[in-house]
Design an enzyme around this catalytic site. Sequence first.
Site, PDB file in Angstrom:
ATOM      1  N   GLU A   1      -1.609 -16.700  -9.297  1.00 16.79           N
ATOM      2  CA  GLU A   1      -0.620 -15.960 -10.067  1.00 16.79           C
ATOM      3  C   GLU A   1       0.816 -16.341  -9.697  1.00 16.79           C
ATOM      4  O   GLU A   1       1.733 -16.133 -10.488  1.00 16.79           O
ATOM      5  CB  GLU A   1      -0.824 -14.453  -9.880  1.00 16.79           C
ATOM      6  CG  GLU A   1      -2.137 -13.980 -10.463  1.00 16.79           C
ATOM      7  CD  GLU A   1      -2.306 -12.461 -10.389  1.00 16.79           C
ATOM      8  OE1 GLU A   1      -1.356 -11.766  -9.980  1.00 16.79           O
ATOM      9  OE2 GLU A   1      -3.391 -11.986 -10.760  1.00 16.79           O
TER      10      GLU A   1
ATOM     11  N   CYS B   1      -6.455  -5.110  -7.680  1.00 20.61           N
ATOM     12  CA  CYS B   1      -6.198  -4.624  -6.322  1.00 20.61           C
ATOM     13  C   CYS B   1      -5.743  -5.762  -5.400  1.00 20.61           C
ATOM     14  O   CYS B   1      -5.149  -5.507  -4.349  1.00 20.61           O
ATOM     15  CB  CYS B   1      -7.432  -3.916  -5.754  1.00 20.61           C
ATOM     16  SG  CYS B   1      -8.945  -4.895  -5.792  1.00 20.61           S
ATOM     17  N   HIS B   2      -5.962  -7.021  -5.810  1.00 15.13           N
ATOM     18  CA  HIS B   2      -5.502  -8.153  -4.994  1.00 15.13           C
ATOM     19  C   HIS B   2      -3.976  -8.225  -4.932  1.00 15.13           C
ATOM     20  O   HIS B   2      -3.426  -8.865  -4.052  1.00 15.13           O
ATOM     21  CB  HIS B   2      -6.084  -9.474  -5.523  1.00 15.13           C
ATOM     22  CG  HIS B   2      -5.671  -9.807  -6.924  1.00 15.13           C
ATOM     23  ND1 HIS B   2      -6.339  -9.308  -8.035  1.00 15.13           N
ATOM     24  CD2 HIS B   2      -4.661 -10.575  -7.408  1.00 15.13           C
ATOM     25  CE1 HIS B   2      -5.768  -9.768  -9.130  1.00 15.13           C
ATOM     26  NE2 HIS B   2      -4.739 -10.546  -8.774  1.00 15.13           N
TER      27      HIS B   2
ATOM     28  N   ASN C   1     -12.477  -0.458  -5.336  1.00 14.26           N
ATOM     29  CA  ASN C   1     -12.185  -0.722  -6.743  1.00 14.26           C
ATOM     30  C   ASN C   1     -13.428  -1.349  -7.376  1.00 14.26           C
ATOM     31  O   ASN C   1     -13.857  -2.416  -6.960  1.00 14.26           O
ATOM     32  CB  ASN C   1     -10.986  -1.681  -6.835  1.00 14.26           C
ATOM     33  CG  ASN C   1     -10.689  -2.130  -8.251  1.00 14.26           C
ATOM     34  OD1 ASN C   1     -11.228  -1.623  -9.222  1.00 14.26           O
ATOM     35  ND2 ASN C   1      -9.815  -3.123  -8.347  1.00 14.26           N
TER      36      ASN C   1
ATOM     37  N   TYR D   1       0.850  -1.199   0.000  1.00 13.64           N
ATOM     38  CA  TYR D   1       0.000   0.000   0.000  1.00 13.64           C
ATOM     39  C   TYR D   1       0.885   1.248   0.000  1.00 13.64           C
ATOM     40  O   TYR D   1       0.590   2.231  -0.685  1.00 13.64           O
ATOM     41  CB  TYR D   1      -0.932   0.002   1.212  1.00 13.64           C
ATOM     42  CG  TYR D   1      -1.941  -1.124   1.190  1.00 13.64           C
ATOM     43  CD1 TYR D   1      -3.078  -1.045   0.392  1.00 13.64           C
ATOM     44  CD2 TYR D   1      -1.769  -2.269   1.964  1.00 13.64           C
ATOM     45  CE1 TYR D   1      -4.016  -2.070   0.361  1.00 13.64           C
ATOM     46  CE2 TYR D   1      -2.697  -3.304   1.935  1.00 13.64           C
ATOM     47  CZ  TYR D   1      -3.816  -3.203   1.132  1.00 13.64           C
ATOM     48  OH  TYR D   1      -4.730  -4.222   1.102  1.00 13.64           O
TER      49      TYR D   1
END
Length: 198
Positions: free
Chosen positions: A196, A169-170, A161, A138
């Site tokens: 991912e 945003c993850h 979001n 952040y």
Amino acid sequence: MNDNIFSGSLLDEDDTLQRLRDRLTATAEPAGLLDVAYRTLDTPVGTLLLAATAAGLVRVAFDVEGHDAVLARLAEQLSPRILRSAARLDRAARQLDEYFAKRRTSFDVPVDLSLADGFRRSVIEHLRDIDYGRRESYAEVAAAIGRPRAVRAVGTACAHNPLPVVIPCHRVVRSDGSTGQYVGGPLAKATLLELEAA
């Protein structure tokens, strides 16, 4: 025997209702009466609600957000002319399926960011630059948008979001590496990060 008759009549009613919905949608779109189209998509992180305006994908919502509540807010914020219509969302749904099948690492669907403005919009625009498999804290996001002291506000912007998963945003985590909060819940965020990372 009565149960079978009753079930058959319900199935006929469902089929008739679906045909009427399909006809309404087919008529509304070319007449310019469909402002927001929506559909749902089953994914490894639950059922997602997808909504699009003529400009592009405007909302992705997790089932924990309450799809009916999300549709009600879209009616207030954008237009009450909302219909279930898969056609406008086929491309987004296909790309999400490819993403969850690990055959896609980015999305190239038109998006409508009219639900984000000001500071939140600047955060969301930056999120699009965080590549697949990467993470930023952040604090790093706050510094990247030129507001290094706005770390908490970045968290709030991520929480609002309108296009989670598609605008990632993850991929924003705490400075200590822990995942932090997520609109879809901590399990959804962990699932996306794990997908991912693999």
